[in-house]
Scaffold this motif. Structure first.
Motif, PDB file in Angstrom:
ATOM      1  N   LEU A 190     -12.844  -9.055 -42.206  1.00 24.93           N
ATOM      2  CA  LEU A 190     -11.480  -8.837 -42.656  1.00 24.93           C
ATOM      3  C   LEU A 190     -11.286  -9.597 -43.955  1.00 24.93           C
ATOM      4  O   LEU A 190     -11.471 -10.816 -44.009  1.00 24.93           O
ATOM      5  CB  LEU A 190     -10.489  -9.321 -41.595  1.00 24.93           C
ATOM      6  N   PHE A 191     -10.923  -8.865 -45.038  1.00 24.13           N
ATOM      7  CA  PHE A 191     -10.768  -9.467 -46.346  1.00 24.13           C
ATOM      8  C   PHE A 191      -9.313  -9.896 -46.551  1.00 24.13           C
ATOM      9  O   PHE A 191      -8.389  -9.217 -46.113  1.00 24.13           O
ATOM     10  CB  PHE A 191     -11.181  -8.479 -47.443  1.00 24.13           C
ATOM     11  N   TYR A 192      -9.160 -11.001 -47.261  1.00 24.54           N
ATOM     12  CA  TYR A 192      -7.836 -11.549 -47.559  1.00 24.54           C
ATOM     13  C   TYR A 192      -7.766 -11.786 -49.055  1.00 24.54           C
ATOM     14  O   TYR A 192      -8.504 -12.615 -49.605  1.00 24.54           O
ATOM     15  CB  TYR A 192      -7.627 -12.848 -46.785  1.00 24.54           C
ATOM     16  N   GLY A 204      -9.099 -15.006 -37.893  1.00 24.32           N
ATOM     17  CA  GLY A 204      -9.947 -13.815 -37.947  1.00 24.32           C
ATOM     18  C   GLY A 204     -10.342 -13.357 -39.326  1.00 24.32           C
ATOM     19  O   GLY A 204     -11.007 -12.326 -39.456  1.00 24.32           O
ATOM     20  N   ILE A 205      -9.966 -14.071 -40.385  1.00 21.72           N
ATOM     21  CA  ILE A 205     -10.343 -13.666 -41.741  1.00 21.72           C
ATOM     22  C   ILE A 205     -11.796 -14.039 -41.985  1.00 21.72           C
ATOM     23  O   ILE A 205     -12.219 -15.154 -41.677  1.00 21.72           O
ATOM     24  CB  ILE A 205      -9.412 -14.335 -42.775  1.00 21.72           C
ATOM     25  N   GLY A 206     -12.553 -13.091 -42.567  1.00 20.71           N
ATOM     26  CA  GLY A 206     -13.967 -13.338 -42.793  1.00 20.71           C
ATOM     27  C   GLY A 206     -14.359 -13.479 -44.246  1.00 20.71           C
ATOM     28  O   GLY A 206     -15.438 -13.986 -44.544  1.00 20.71           O
ATOM     29  N   ALA A 207     -13.523 -13.002 -45.175  1.00 23.83           N
ATOM     30  CA  ALA A 207     -13.864 -13.073 -46.599  1.00 23.83           C
ATOM     31  C   ALA A 207     -12.585 -13.168 -47.416  1.00 23.83           C
ATOM     32  O   ALA A 207     -11.529 -12.673 -47.016  1.00 23.83           O
ATOM     33  CB  ALA A 207     -14.676 -11.853 -47.025  1.00 23.83           C
ATOM     34  N   LEU A 208     -12.696 -13.807 -48.565  1.00 32.50           N
ATOM     35  CA  LEU A 208     -11.573 -13.988 -49.485  1.00 32.50           C
ATOM     36  C   LEU A 208     -11.873 -13.278 -50.793  1.00 32.50           C
ATOM     37  O   LEU A 208     -13.005 -13.352 -51.300  1.00 32.50           O
ATOM     38  CB  LEU A 208     -11.315 -15.474 -49.759  1.00 32.50           C
ATOM     39  N   ILE A 209     -10.882 -12.602 -51.343  1.00 36.46           N
ATOM     40  CA  ILE A 209     -10.959 -12.046 -52.694  1.00 36.46           C
ATOM     41  C   ILE A 209      -9.997 -12.861 -53.549  1.00 36.46           C
ATOM     42  O   ILE A 209      -8.782 -12.748 -53.413  1.00 36.46           O
ATOM     43  CB  ILE A 209     -10.585 -10.556 -52.718  1.00 36.46           C
ATOM     44  N   TRP A 213      -9.188  -0.433 -47.026  1.00 38.68           N
ATOM     45  CA  TRP A 213      -7.780  -0.068 -47.110  1.00 38.68           C
ATOM     46  C   TRP A 213      -6.920  -1.281 -47.383  1.00 38.68           C
ATOM     47  O   TRP A 213      -7.119  -2.353 -46.812  1.00 38.68           O
ATOM     48  CB  TRP A 213      -7.334   0.607 -45.805  1.00 38.68           C
ATOM     49  N   THR A 214      -5.964  -1.087 -48.262  1.00 45.50           N
ATOM     50  CA  THR A 214      -4.948  -2.086 -48.532  1.00 45.50           C
ATOM     51  C   THR A 214      -3.614  -1.381 -48.707  1.00 45.50           C
ATOM     52  O   THR A 214      -3.574  -0.157 -48.911  1.00 45.50           O
ATOM     53  CB  THR A 214      -5.292  -2.905 -49.797  1.00 45.50           C
ATOM     54  N   VAL A 215      -2.528  -2.126 -48.613  1.00 48.86           N
ATOM     55  CA  VAL A 215      -1.201  -1.501 -48.699  1.00 48.86           C
ATOM     56  C   VAL A 215      -0.890  -1.099 -50.128  1.00 48.86           C
ATOM     57  O   VAL A 215      -0.553   0.039 -50.422  1.00 48.86           O
ATOM     58  CB  VAL A 215      -0.122  -2.448 -48.139  1.00 48.86           C
ATOM     59  N   LEU A 228      -6.171  -7.329 -46.882  1.00 44.78           N
ATOM     60  CA  LEU A 228      -4.760  -7.685 -46.811  1.00 44.78           C
ATOM     61  C   LEU A 228      -4.417  -8.644 -47.934  1.00 44.78           C
ATOM     62  O   LEU A 228      -5.188  -9.558 -48.251  1.00 44.78           O
ATOM     63  CB  LEU A 228      -4.440  -8.335 -45.465  1.00 44.78           C
ATOM     64  N   ARG A 229      -3.262  -8.420 -48.525  1.00 47.12           N
ATOM     65  CA  ARG A 229      -2.786  -9.328 -49.559  1.00 47.12           C
ATOM     66  C   ARG A 229      -2.151 -10.553 -48.924  1.00 47.12           C
ATOM     67  O   ARG A 229      -1.819 -10.558 -47.739  1.00 47.12           O
ATOM     68  CB  ARG A 229      -1.793  -8.622 -50.468  1.00 47.12           C
TER      69      ARG A 229
END
Length: 521
Positions: free
Chosen positions: A113-115, A147-152, A330-332, A357-358
């Motif tokens: 899950l990317f953040y 549950g976040i696995g990666a950061l952008i 997918w992102t909003v 997710l942002r």
């Protein structure tokens, strides 16, 4: 003198017949034997005591029917065990030969899950300079726990200078040692970091044909190597950047391959800003994947808040037209009202692909801690408002954590098949089909899709409109009618439910794990 007998008297010398001769049971009376008859019946003599002894072999064979019956019993026992073993072998063969879904091996960026965030958004700059990257480092364990696995990470590089230059980091985020410290702390927290270089001039000046100078390409390649050595998991670009070209991406993929392994594969993420992703020649060849993840926005970009109908049309379009060329993300993206914020979160987390997710202040640990401080030091009115905000953020954080952990452990949500489910609503004002377009329809219909893996099914229902809706009893007759709530955006729903009695509240999204009546999978 002759003696005269008086009537009624018995003479003395009269013979008594029958005196004492009353016959009893088992006694016989004879004349003259009354005196010799026994008064009591003697008991029979006790038989001699016989000690118990087990039967001999010969007596047992006789009682059991002989040696033939013993052989028959042996044959019956042998037949029983052979039948049991045959049934066990048939059961194992049926299980082995029955068709089963093949588990798709996923990369780390397909399961994570990317953040997406900017470090300065986590907390305001403090007087001691502990905001920005330092604040992000403090929250890394918390982000991993939900549950976040990666950061952008966005905004790390200054647009005025060469963005990939190791000394050209953004002034508001500190110096190179701070970014290196962030990458090291992310590695300790088991979080991957993708550096966002979208809309930055990566290749420098270009000629008339749009090709960059070889010196600029070489400099960018050296910069990629530097950040990969520091622990960066990849880079994110836009489809409008000059780096989004076959020649440049081929060079980048060669560099990423040098630093990649099975567990630490380095990736290229492309943010799709146009309606259609510009094609690359290598996509059609099928032997080289220049782009690992394509990040698509569910909502179109807009300066104003999208209406419920616009949101429903956009969601339906993406659910029906999904491309299979590259792995989706997918992102909003666009702007929507606060009522639809949680609904879009459920949608992004349950669609096939990688959710991005942002930054959301509702799940920010620092913001929640500041609410607790305000709750303890505020006045009565402010304390009441703070308590309400704290409760809302607690519910938002619980929903986020539930969705992230459900997606991580459920195969159906991770790589299960996707089925779009159009259906009718049971209300009078929205009884038309989902695929029909009636301008006079006051409220968008319910949107639904199914994620399946083997016999496990997850039903996702989205009520985008402002009115409650109940499901049509005749909808999807092949689906199981019973299920259990996994997550929802409204008031907490717990326990089991049936589809014929389910009613969705306004702007509510529900995730239900379906099962057959009387069973649970």
């Amino acid at each position: 003198m002759e003696r005269t007998e008086e009537p009624g008297r018995m003479p003395l010398n009269a013979e008594v017949t029958g005196y004492g001769s009353v016959a009893g049971p088992g006694l016989s009376v004879s004349v003259g034997g009354s005196e010799s008859a026994p008064l009591l019946i003697p008991e029979p003599e006790a038989q001699p005591y016989r000690q118990w002894q087990p039967l001999t072999k010969e007596e047992l064979e006789v009682a059991a029917g002989g040696p033939r019956w013993r052989k028959a019993r042996c044959y019956l026992v042998l037949l029983f065990w052979l039948t049991w073993l045959a049934m066990l072998a048939i059961a194992i063969a049926i299980i082995v030969m029955s068709p089963r879904p093949v588990e798709t091996p996923l990369k780390w960026w397909q399961k994570s899950l990317f953040y997406q965030l900017q470090p300065d958004l986590l907390t305001e700059e403090r007087a001691d300079g502990s905001g920005g990257i330092n604040a992000l480092c403090e929250q890394l364990p918390y982000l991993r726990s939900v549950g976040i696995g990666a950061l952008i990470l966005e905004g790390l590089f200054d647009k005025k200078a060469s963005p990939l230059n190791r000394n050209a980091t953004g002034e508001r985020f500190g110096t190179l040692p701070q970014i290196q410290h962030l990458l090291a702390e992310s590695h300790k927290a088991d979080l991957k970091v993708v550096l966002d270089v979208c809309e930055l001039d990566l290749l420098g000046p270009q000629d008339v044909a749009g090709k960059a100078d070889k010196t600029s390409n070489l400099s960018a390649t050296h910069a990629l190597r530097f950040w990969l050595e520091q622990g960066a998991a990849g880079f994110a670009i836009c489809d409008t950047d000059a780096a989004y070209s076959e020649m440049t991406l081929l060079e980048w993929k060669g560099v990423l391959k040098e630093f990649s392994s099975e567990e630490k594969e380095r990736i290229v993420v492309v943010k799709q800003t146009k309606d259609v992703l510009p094609p690359l020649k290598s996509f059609s060849q099928g032997n080289v994947t220049l782009v690992d993840v394509v990040m698509r926005s569910i909502l179109p970009s807009s300066q104003h808040l999208l209406s419920a109908k616009e949101v429903a049309v956009s969601i339906e379009t993406h659910l029906q037209t999904r491309e299979e060329d590259v792995w989706p993300s997918w992102t909003v993206g666009g702007k929507a009202s606060l009522h639809l914020k949680k609904l879009l979160l459920v949608l992004v987390m349950t669609l096939p692909g990688t959710p991005v997710l942002r930054y959301d202040e509702d799940i920010d640990q620092a913001q929640n801690m500041s609410l607790e401080v305000g709750l303890s030091h505020g006045d009565a009115k402010k304390s009441s408002d703070t308590h309400t905000d704290k409760e809302k953020r607690h519910l938002a954080s619980a929903l986020f954590s539930t969705l992230s952990h459900s997606r991580a452990r459920e195969e159906a949500l991770l790589f299960g098949s996707f089925t779009f489910l159009p259906f009718n609503s049971s209300t009078d004002d929205s009884s038309s089909s989902l695929n029909s377009t009636i301008p006079s329809r006051p409220s968008p219909p319910i949107l639904a899709f199914l994620r399946s893996w083997g016999c496990v099914h997850f039903l996702i229902l989205l009520n985008v409109g402002p009115e409650p809706h109940a499901l049509d009893p005749a909808w999807a007759p092949s689906l199981p009618k019973a299920g259990v709530f996994v997550a929802n955006t409204g008031t907490v729903r717990l326990g089991s439910t049936t589809l014929d009695k389910l009613e969705l509240r306004p702007h509510e999204a529900v995730v239900i794990k379906l099962f057959e009546a009387g069973s649970y999978s």
